[in-house]
Design a protein around this motif. Structure first.
Motif, PDB file in Angstrom:
ATOM      1  N   GLN A  11      45.911  25.332 -69.144  1.00  0.00           N
ATOM      2  CA  GLN A  11      47.341  25.400 -69.412  1.00  0.00           C
ATOM      3  C   GLN A  11      47.978  24.115 -69.933  1.00  0.00           C
ATOM      4  O   GLN A  11      48.923  24.167 -70.712  1.00  0.00           O
ATOM      5  CB  GLN A  11      48.088  25.807 -68.125  1.00  0.00           C
ATOM      6  CG  GLN A  11      48.080  27.306 -67.859  1.00  0.00           C
ATOM      7  CD  GLN A  11      48.921  27.651 -66.659  1.00  0.00           C
ATOM      8  OE1 GLN A  11      48.649  27.202 -65.548  1.00  0.00           O
ATOM      9  NE2 GLN A  11      49.950  28.442 -66.867  1.00  0.00           N
ATOM     10  N   LEU A  12      47.508  22.989 -69.484  1.00  0.00           N
ATOM     11  CA  LEU A  12      48.237  21.742 -69.734  1.00  0.00           C
ATOM     12  C   LEU A  12      48.131  21.299 -71.200  1.00  0.00           C
ATOM     13  O   LEU A  12      47.075  21.405 -71.821  1.00  0.00           O
ATOM     14  CB  LEU A  12      47.705  20.643 -68.820  1.00  0.00           C
ATOM     15  CG  LEU A  12      47.916  20.916 -67.311  1.00  0.00           C
ATOM     16  CD1 LEU A  12      47.162  19.899 -66.471  1.00  0.00           C
ATOM     17  CD2 LEU A  12      49.404  20.905 -66.973  1.00  0.00           C
ATOM     18  N   ARG A  13      49.275  20.794 -71.711  1.00  0.00           N
ATOM     19  CA  ARG A  13      49.347  20.330 -73.086  1.00  0.00           C
ATOM     20  C   ARG A  13      50.035  18.964 -73.132  1.00  0.00           C
ATOM     21  O   ARG A  13      50.456  18.417 -72.115  1.00  0.00           O
ATOM     22  CB  ARG A  13      50.133  21.339 -73.951  1.00  0.00           C
ATOM     23  CG  ARG A  13      49.540  22.736 -74.016  1.00  0.00           C
ATOM     24  CD  ARG A  13      48.225  22.756 -74.794  1.00  0.00           C
ATOM     25  NE  ARG A  13      47.737  24.117 -74.987  1.00  0.00           N
ATOM     26  CZ  ARG A  13      46.952  24.767 -74.134  1.00  0.00           C
ATOM     27  NH1 ARG A  13      46.580  24.187 -72.993  1.00  0.00           N
ATOM     28  NH2 ARG A  13      46.549  26.000 -74.399  1.00  0.00           N
ATOM     29  N   LYS A  14      50.208  18.441 -74.346  1.00  0.00           N
ATOM     30  CA  LYS A  14      50.828  17.132 -74.514  1.00  0.00           C
ATOM     31  C   LYS A  14      52.255  17.112 -73.980  1.00  0.00           C
ATOM     32  O   LYS A  14      52.758  16.082 -73.524  1.00  0.00           O
ATOM     33  CB  LYS A  14      50.807  16.743 -75.992  1.00  0.00           C
ATOM     34  CG  LYS A  14      50.819  15.245 -76.236  1.00  0.00           C
ATOM     35  CD  LYS A  14      50.473  14.930 -77.683  1.00  0.00           C
ATOM     36  CE  LYS A  14      50.369  13.420 -77.879  1.00  0.00           C
ATOM     37  NZ  LYS A  14      50.000  13.081 -79.277  1.00  0.00           N
ATOM     38  N   SER A  15      52.913  18.266 -74.014  1.00  0.00           N
ATOM     39  CA  SER A  15      54.287  18.354 -73.502  1.00  0.00           C
ATOM     40  C   SER A  15      54.350  18.162 -71.989  1.00  0.00           C
ATOM     41  O   SER A  15      55.427  17.941 -71.433  1.00  0.00           O
ATOM     42  CB  SER A  15      54.896  19.708 -73.874  1.00  0.00           C
ATOM     43  OG  SER A  15      54.114  20.774 -73.348  1.00  0.00           O
ATOM     44  N   ASP A  16      53.198  18.234 -71.304  1.00  0.00           N
ATOM     45  CA  ASP A  16      53.159  18.059 -69.847  1.00  0.00           C
ATOM     46  C   ASP A  16      52.885  16.614 -69.443  1.00  0.00           C
ATOM     47  O   ASP A  16      52.784  16.320 -68.233  1.00  0.00           O
ATOM     48  CB  ASP A  16      52.076  18.969 -69.246  1.00  0.00           C
ATOM     49  CG  ASP A  16      52.364  20.442 -69.442  1.00  0.00           C
ATOM     50  OD1 ASP A  16      53.416  20.885 -68.959  1.00  0.00           O
ATOM     51  OD2 ASP A  16      51.538  21.130 -70.077  1.00  0.00           O
ATOM     52  N   VAL A  17      52.746  15.715 -70.420  1.00  0.00           N
ATOM     53  CA  VAL A  17      52.461  14.316 -70.100  1.00  0.00           C
ATOM     54  C   VAL A  17      53.545  13.758 -69.173  1.00  0.00           C
ATOM     55  O   VAL A  17      54.741  13.965 -69.392  1.00  0.00           O
ATOM     56  CB  VAL A  17      52.362  13.473 -71.394  1.00  0.00           C
ATOM     57  CG1 VAL A  17      52.339  11.978 -71.068  1.00  0.00           C
ATOM     58  CG2 VAL A  17      51.111  13.849 -72.178  1.00  0.00           C
ATOM     59  N   GLY A  18      53.094  13.052 -68.129  1.00  0.00           N
ATOM     60  CA  GLY A  18      54.001  12.488 -67.135  1.00  0.00           C
ATOM     61  C   GLY A  18      54.173  13.356 -65.909  1.00  0.00           C
ATOM     62  O   GLY A  18      54.676  12.894 -64.876  1.00  0.00           O
ATOM     63  N   SER A  19      53.731  14.626 -65.966  1.00  0.00           N
ATOM     64  CA  SER A  19      53.882  15.542 -64.825  1.00  0.00           C
ATOM     65  C   SER A  19      52.803  15.273 -63.778  1.00  0.00           C
ATOM     66  O   SER A  19      51.687  14.847 -64.101  1.00  0.00           O
ATOM     67  CB  SER A  19      53.772  16.998 -65.286  1.00  0.00           C
ATOM     68  OG  SER A  19      54.733  17.303 -66.261  1.00  0.00           O
TER      69      SER A  19
END
Length: 629
Positions: A11-19
């Motif tokens: 599921q994880l993508r670049k938009s999830d960076v920092g989560s």
């Protein structure tokens, strides 16, 4: 946060960076890059890279984990550096810096590798199938299988079918294979049978007024295994329709099956309009009732070209047996002696005396050509090229195409030319020949057609060629028992009805019976049913079952037909074979979750196994195992 995961491993993508996230899964592999540990974490959905450095509180645990351990990872999503991005992974632009790792389940040393998928002995793979199923290709195949079945269900619903389930414990039925029998405890000495197919039940559903039925039906047959048929059990897309003729069933199911193939064909072309090939035509053209139409070779009879000819072997066969014929198998671009020798050697290995052939080429210049000493030979020019150049230069060359080989020499130029023209053969082509009673050599001829297509690389591997085979014979002659038997499904309607059954040419009767074929595999079979009780009884009487036996063995169906049965027909498509074709698998075990081995043994669950004495007493059974030689 959830106890085990906030996201899946896909599921994880670049938009999830920092989560801050939590993942759980299997350790696919561990890589040690100079003290920096990389863990590929895998679950059903995909793969995510985990990073643990010596400063992380998770590092100590990360050092202990091994392949196929199940772990939970808490950490922070970070972007990978451009040079470390993995474009082959949906999660390839990110990685998780681990803050905490919990071992949920350790794994012993693996009996077979999961990472990398090298070839491995099948008995180990089946015994540890739960590990085998973790391997990427097999795992994807099983997921794809569920999607293909879901697509079948969706498309059947779209054309008005309703899914109904039919019983698993039922009565024995003559479907063409041995039954699996289940002893009854409540009724000692009697047995249920597992259904070879829901044939009678789906017909009863039509008599009950439900009109359009289907199910993804489990079927059970006690028959020998092979690559395209698993031992014991298989699944089929089973269906039945009321108030239909043969054309209705074919025109309804053709777009359904075409659509399923197109959805999962990965861009490969799929036949748009299925040919409807009569059984007799298929046997004569292709030597089989499940032709691979990707192979363009079509056979034809050439008996008249050999009758009373100088080729005494074939001429004698034709003269002494009124049933005898000579068939030709054209071989485009097959005009080489090396190929003909290989085909002949193959035929002998198949138990045949050989395979006659004719090679077609330019007449050239004959054997008497004398080249003057002053005619220059070019550098690197072969002897054949040198002679041809001289013949062309002097006008002694002939472009006329002739046949070569002992067979052509014996039948003469005129007959050889007639064969060439019949097939439209040109320079560099060949033709192979078989002779005798077609019923005896047809399978070999079909195999020779296939062999020639493979040798000459004529088969287009990147498409799905589908067709219908129709007009199957209703009866066939049983040579062992010297009697007439059903040739196919005994519940089909004979063409011509009861009048045909009362006629003299019983072996000439055709059935409203049809198969769907794809790339040389039968993937579906069906027919218009015999819904008239007197016609049903007459058909069974013809093969030696009297009315009383019919009423006893098929009592439910026979009774139902007395009370207003609609004309009906249907078919069943083999789910396993369709999946195998779509996924390009070579064996059904590669698309089946828990298959048996070739000896019909379940190595994972140790089945079949002996029953306990108490179980046998409960069933009033005594086992008499045959003594081994």
């Amino acid at each position: 946060m959830h106890r085990y995961r906030s996201h899946t491993c896909a599921q994880l993508r670049k938009s999830d960076v920092g989560s801050t996230v939590r993942l759980s899964g299997w350790v696919h592999r561990v890589r040690d890059h100079g003290g920096l540990l990389f863990i590929d974490l895998r679950d059903n959905y995909g793969l995510t890279q985990i990073v643990a450095d010596p400063d992380s509180p998770a590092f100590k645990v990360a050092e202990t984990v091994r392949g196929e351990w199940v772990i939970r990872v808490d950490g922070e999503v970070k972007a990978r550096l451009p040079e470390t991005t993995n474009a082959n992974l949906p999660t390839g632009e990110i990685e998780i810096f681990a803050r905490e790792i919990e071992v949920l389940s350790a794994a012993k040393e693996l009996p077979l590798p999961v990472f990398g998928e090298p070839d491995y002995p099948e008995d180990i793979r089946l015994k540890y199938r739960f590990l085998d199923l973790r391997r990427e290709t097999l795992h994807k195949n099983i997921i794809a299988r569920t999607k293909i079945i879901a697509e079948m269900r969706k498309r059947m619903g779209e054309v008005g079918f309703t899914e109904f389930s039919t019983p698993i414990l039922t009565a024995s039925s003559p479907e063409g294979a041995r039954d699996f029998l289940v002893p009854s405890r409540i009724h000692p000495g009697t047995f249920y049978a597992l259904p070879q197919a829901p044939q009678q039940y789906k017909q009863l559903i039509m008599v009950s007024g439900f009109d359009r039925y289907f199910q993804i039906a489990p079927c059970f047959r006690d028959e020998d295994p092979r690559a395209d048929r698993l031992p014991g059990e298989f699944y089929q897309l089973d269906l039945e329709m009321s108030f239909v003729e043969q054309d209705d069933v074919l025109s309804t199911m053709e777009p359904v099956m075409r659509g399923v193939f197109e959805t999962f064909a990965n861009g490969k072309p799929v036949t748009q309009n299925f040919q409807r090939i009569p059984y007799d035509v298929a046997m004569r053209k292709y030597g089989t009732d499940k032709p691979d139409l990707r192979n363009p070779i079509e056979m034809q009879a050439v008996s008249d070209h050999f009758r009373d000819s100088g080729f005494k072997i074939f001429a004698s066969i034709l003269a002494n047996d009124p049933k005898a014929e000579v068939w030709a198998i054209p071989a485009p671009k097959g005009g080489s002696r090396a190929l003909c020798d290989r085909m002949n050697a193959w035929a002998i290995s198949e138990g045949q005396p050989g395979l006659g052939y004719i090679i077609f080429g330019k007449e050239g210049f004959g054997d008497g050509l004398v080249i003057p000493h002053d005619f220059p030979r070019l550098q690197n020019e072969t002897k054949e090229q040198y002679e041809e150049r001289y013949a062309r230069t002097t006008g002694k060359w002939s472009d006329r195409i002739i046949g070569r080989g002992p067979l052509a020499k014996n039948i003469g130029a005129e007959r050889t030319e007639a064969i060439r023209l019949q097939f439209g053969l040109v320079e560099g082509d060949a033709a192979f020949f078989v002779a005798g009673d077609p019923k005896k050599f047809v399978s070999f001829a079909g195999a020779a057609r296939t062999r020639a297509g493979e040798e000459l690389n004529l088969i287009n591997r990147d498409c799905f060629e589908l067709c219908w085979i129709v007009d199957f014979p209703f009866f066939e002659w049983n040579e062992e028992e010297k009697k007439i038997d059903f040739a196919h499904n005994p519940f089909s309607m004979p063409q011509g009805g009861i009048d045909a059954l009362n006629g003299e040419d019983l072996l000439g009767i055709k059935a409203f019976q049809y198969d769907m074929v794809c790339n040389g595999f039968e993937i579906a079979s069906g027919g218009i049913r015999n819904h008239l009780p007197e016609t049903m009884v007459k058909a069974f009487e013809t093969v030696g079952l009297d009315r009383a036996t019919v009423e006893e063995r098929f009592g439910g169906l026979y009774r139902a037909f007395q009370y207003g049965a609609p004309p009906h027909g249907g078919m069943a498509a083999g789910v396993d074979r369709v999946v195998m074709l779509l996924l390009g698998a070579k064996n059904l075990r590669e698309i089946t979750m828990f298959p048996m081995n070739q000896q019909a043994y379940d190595l994972l669950m140790n089945a079949p196994s002996e029953a306990s004495p108490q179980q046998l007493r409960d069933l009033a059974l005594r086992v008499a195992v045959p003594k081994k030689d």
